[in-house]
Design a protein around this motif. Structure first.
Motif, short mmCIF file in Angstrom:
data_model
loop_
_atom_site.label_atom_id
_atom_site.label_comp_id
_atom_site.label_asym_id
_atom_site.label_seq_id
_atom_site.Cartn_x
_atom_site.Cartn_y
_atom_site.Cartn_z
N LYS A 1 54.88 -32.16 26.82
CA LYS A 1 55.35 -33.38 26.17
C LYS A 1 56.76 -33.14 25.65
CE LYS A 1 53.88 -36.99 22.97
NZ LYS A 1 52.81 -37.42 22.02
N SER B 1 66.32 -41.60 22.53
CA SER B 1 65.06 -42.24 22.92
C SER B 1 65.12 -43.76 22.84
CB SER B 1 63.90 -41.70 22.06
OG SER B 1 63.65 -40.35 22.34
N THR C 1 50.19 -41.12 25.14
CA THR C 1 51.51 -41.47 24.62
C THR C 1 52.52 -40.38 24.93
OG1 THR C 1 51.05 -40.47 22.47
CG2 THR C 1 50.51 -42.82 22.75
N GLY C 2 53.79 -40.79 24.97
CA GLY C 2 54.87 -39.85 25.13
C GLY C 2 55.26 -39.62 26.59
N MET C 3 56.30 -38.82 26.74
CA MET C 3 56.85 -38.48 28.06
C MET C 3 56.62 -37.01 28.34
SD MET C 3 60.79 -38.95 29.34
CE MET C 3 60.74 -40.72 29.06
N THR D 1 59.02 -43.74 25.04
CA THR D 1 59.29 -43.87 26.46
C THR D 1 59.90 -45.24 26.73
OG1 THR D 1 57.12 -44.82 26.96
CG2 THR D 1 57.32 -42.42 27.05
N CYS E 1 57.24 -48.85 31.44
CA CYS E 1 56.49 -48.12 32.45
C CYS E 1 56.21 -49.07 33.61
CB CYS E 1 55.19 -47.60 31.85
SG CYS E 1 54.31 -46.44 32.90
N GLU F 1 60.37 -36.82 35.18
CA GLU F 1 59.60 -37.06 33.97
C GLU F 1 58.49 -38.06 34.29
OE1 GLU F 1 62.67 -34.86 33.39
OE2 GLU F 1 63.25 -36.95 33.70
N CYS F 2 57.37 -37.95 33.59
CA CYS F 2 56.21 -38.79 33.85
C CYS F 2 55.71 -39.41 32.54
CB CYS F 2 55.06 -37.98 34.46
SG CYS F 2 55.52 -37.03 35.93
N TRP F 3 55.30 -40.66 32.60
CA TRP F 3 54.71 -41.30 31.43
C TRP F 3 53.74 -42.39 31.87
CZ3 TRP F 3 59.65 -41.81 33.09
CH2 TRP F 3 60.21 -43.08 33.20
#
Length: 634
Positions: A481, A517, A472-474, A486, A489, A463-465
């Motif tokens: 998305k 979450s 915004t978001g993962m 998230t 970071c 997963e990337c964020w």
């Protein structure tokens, strides 16, 4: 026809040699580690080697204060490299060691780990920190050839960013054994500025003799651990604003065990094309400004450029001009292997570097490439590709998407609205997906951080964020998305019993609860008087698999700067992997972790949910036993 056939045969053998070549890798002991838990039980773990047979098993022993050794396991330990001693003697010191078991035959005892009474969840390493200094980044290497790591520590005084004027304190480096024994101190002197971007120190066994060396940029007045001065100690090249824009620059290799300077040569590249001191305008034309902000951005790494031997790679510049110089250390001398310079035929590669880099075999030929932000340099010193996406702060390379062949890169950019974050093929540079920056930060730049970890088992791959720029978001490995919220970071760490990564941020380790979450706290090192480094970068002294099983340790300094505290997990696991330090990409990641803006290490294979067994690493262990050594860590 025969000549053509012979040439083709020779070419095939040449390629086969590199594809099947074994990299020189440090020999390690079993790294037995024991931690007393609050319930009185003791968690014991140890290393599996990358060269071990898959059929190998272990017996675990406790040696009492009276010298009697007791085997603790009823059946051979074969599904993990950890064990819980449920009935230890908690009132006296005792040692733990393991023996291998293969085809019914028990091997020799490993070096023991001495556990003293107490229930602290860390190993304490007392320091001799100079007055006014604080422990900062560290690296590890086997300095004495006994198969266990020592710590090489950057002690920082008053520092300045490249963009800030002001006098700094001289950078100081120290080497410690794990019991707190100070091996040596090196003072780089007043002509090396202190700050995250100036001194990148490489710790690695560069010549394959079984002991690690240390390599750093030096200058007139640098002093090795034996008191030997490099260059002219009377010189002071600091200008009235504290910048150092003149004077000779050197590259020095130091003996890892003694801290003695072994060899010094001119640093490549020099500030100027000649030894003269040109005007400020000349400096600006070379690097983009006249006061050293762009010129004195340094990076460094270790890479197996021939697939067998490690090379030292020292770098200068990434905002504009970039120069990367590869060196080989052999027979007590540094020799130049190649120099990559964006001014020599690579204009599309200028301005593509990050505040960090990664080393990985991106094209699968057995030799390493240098992923230098948004561009990549091939093992031969030629440009492999440039995306043209520009400078960024965070970089991640591994098999991020196991459904695709090869490795991938997740990178962020500061100045490109259409690619604030991008996901690309590591071999070709093809951008697979990207996320546009929605808004600029207060400084007019894009996102300041980006992270790629496997923390959600519902989606294949990592997963990337991103933090900043309104992204915004993962996102999953395909760019979809998958969550609005998230975790932090920053960095990742393998800590609990599954193959998902945990979140490392500041002095905390958290588990991502993907269903709700939110995060669940696994470690808060601040409650043990620990603090993090580098301001908002919030990183530890080091995170790496330095002992025990394949899970990682994390090292912090105490608030009074007089101690390092090393934390290791006590969570059971049924996964049995060889030490991550025997994965070539991961080991090199530990070597460069101290460089500029610290990034988490990654393996060269997919480590996460649904993973295949790790590939057998193509390594050759180099062993050198120091006479009169004492293997026990205390």
């Amino acid at each position: 026809m025969k000549k053509k056939t012979l040439l083709l045969s020779l070419l095939f053998l040449h390629l086969l040699t590199y594809v099947s070549a074994q990299r020189q890798m440090e020999w390690l002991g079993r790294g037995v580690h024991a931690i007393a838990q609050a319930d009185g039980k003791v968690f014991v773990s140890w290393r599996l080697f990358g060269t071990d047979s898959r059929d190998i098993a272990f017996n675990v022993y406790r040696q009492q204060a009276d010298g009697k050794a007791i085997k603790l396991n009823k059946q051979p330990v074969s599904n993990s490299t950890s064990f819980i001693d449920t009935n230890p003697d908690t009132t006296n010191s005792r040692s733990y060691f393991v023996k291998t078991l293969l085809k019914g035959k028990e091997g020799a005892a490993s070096a023991p780990f001495l556990l003293k009474p107490g229930t602290q969840p860390y190993v304490s390493l007392p320091l001799k920190t100079p007055a006014g200094y604080a422990p900062n980044d560290a690296s590890v290497g086997d300095l004495d050839g006994d198969g266990e790591y020592e710590i090489i520590l950057h002690q920082t005084g008053k520092g300045r960013d490249n963009s800030q004027a002001g006098i700094t304190d001289p950078p100081i480096f120290q080497a410690y054994k794990m019991d707190g024994t100070l091996l040596w101190t090196i003072n780089l002197g007043r002509n090396i500025r202190e700050g995250a971007h100036y001194t990148q120190f490489m710790v690695y066994d560069l010549d394959g003799d079984g002991r690690a060396e240390i390599a750093m940029k030096t200058a007139d007045g640098s002093i090795d651990a034996k008191g030997k001065v490099i260059g002219d100690s009377s010189k002071d090249y600091r200008n009235d604003k504290g910048y150092i824009l003149a004077g000779p620059e050197y590259l020095t290799v130091f003996d890892g065990l003694t801290g003695a300077a072994l060899f010094t040569t001119d640093y490549i590249p020099a500030r100027y094309p000649t030894s003269l001191n040109p005007s400020t305008n000349d400096l600006k034309s070379l690097w983009g400004d006249g006061y050293g902000n762009r010129m004195d951005r340094f990076l460094a790494c270790i890479a197996y450029l021939d697939g067998v031997h490690p090379s030292l790679v020292m770098c200068r510049g990434y905002y504009t001009r970039t120069v990367v110089a590869a060196w080989d250390w052999k027979n007590g001398k540094l020799t130049s292997r190649w120099v990559f310079d964006t001014q020599n035929g690579y204009p599309a590669y200028a301005g593509q570097g990050n505040h960090n880099l990664t080393v990985s075999d991106v094209d699968g030929d057995g030799k390493d490439e240098i992923v230098y932000g948004a561009m990549t340099i091939d093992d031969n010193g030629k440009g492999l590709y440039s995306t043209g996406l520009g400078h960024g702060d965070a970089l991640h390379v591994t098999d991020l998407d196991p459904s695709r062949p090869g490795l991938e890169v997740f990178d962020i950019q500061e100045r490109f609205d259409d690619a604030g974050a991008n996901f690309r093929d590591a071999k070709t540079g093809e951008v697979i997906w990207k996320k546009a920056s929605v808004k600029a930060g207060d400084d007019g730049e894009g996102p300041g951080r980006g992270l790629a970890l496997d923390i959600d088992p519902r989606y294949p791959g990592y997963e990337c964020w991103v933090a900043g720029a309104g992204i915004t978001g993962m996102f999953d490995a395909k760019g979809n998305k998958i969550a609005d919220r998230t975790p932090a970071c920053n960095m990742g760490i393998y800590w609990d019993g599954d193959v998902l990564s945990e979140i490392l941020n500041g002095t905390t380790i958290d588990k991502w609860d993907y269903l709700n979450s939110k995060t669940d706290r696994l470690l808060q090192a601040a409650q043990y008087n620990c603090v993090h480094n580098n301001g908002t970068k919030s990183n530890p002294v080091l995170s790496a698999d330095i002992w025990g099983d394949w899970r990682e340790e994390v090292i912090y300094r105490t608030a009074d700067n007089q101690e390092l505290r090393i934390f290791s997990t006590t969570i059971p696991t049924t996964h049995r992997f060889y030490t991550l330090m025997h994965d070539p990409q991961y080991r090199l990641s530990i070597a460069w972790q101290n460089v500029a803006y610290n990034q988490p290490p990654h393996t060269g294979f997919h480590l996460g949910e649904g993973m295949q067994p790790p590939p057998v690493p193509k390594i050759k262990l180099i062993k050198q036993i120091a006479p009169g050594r004492d293997n026990a860590r205390k």
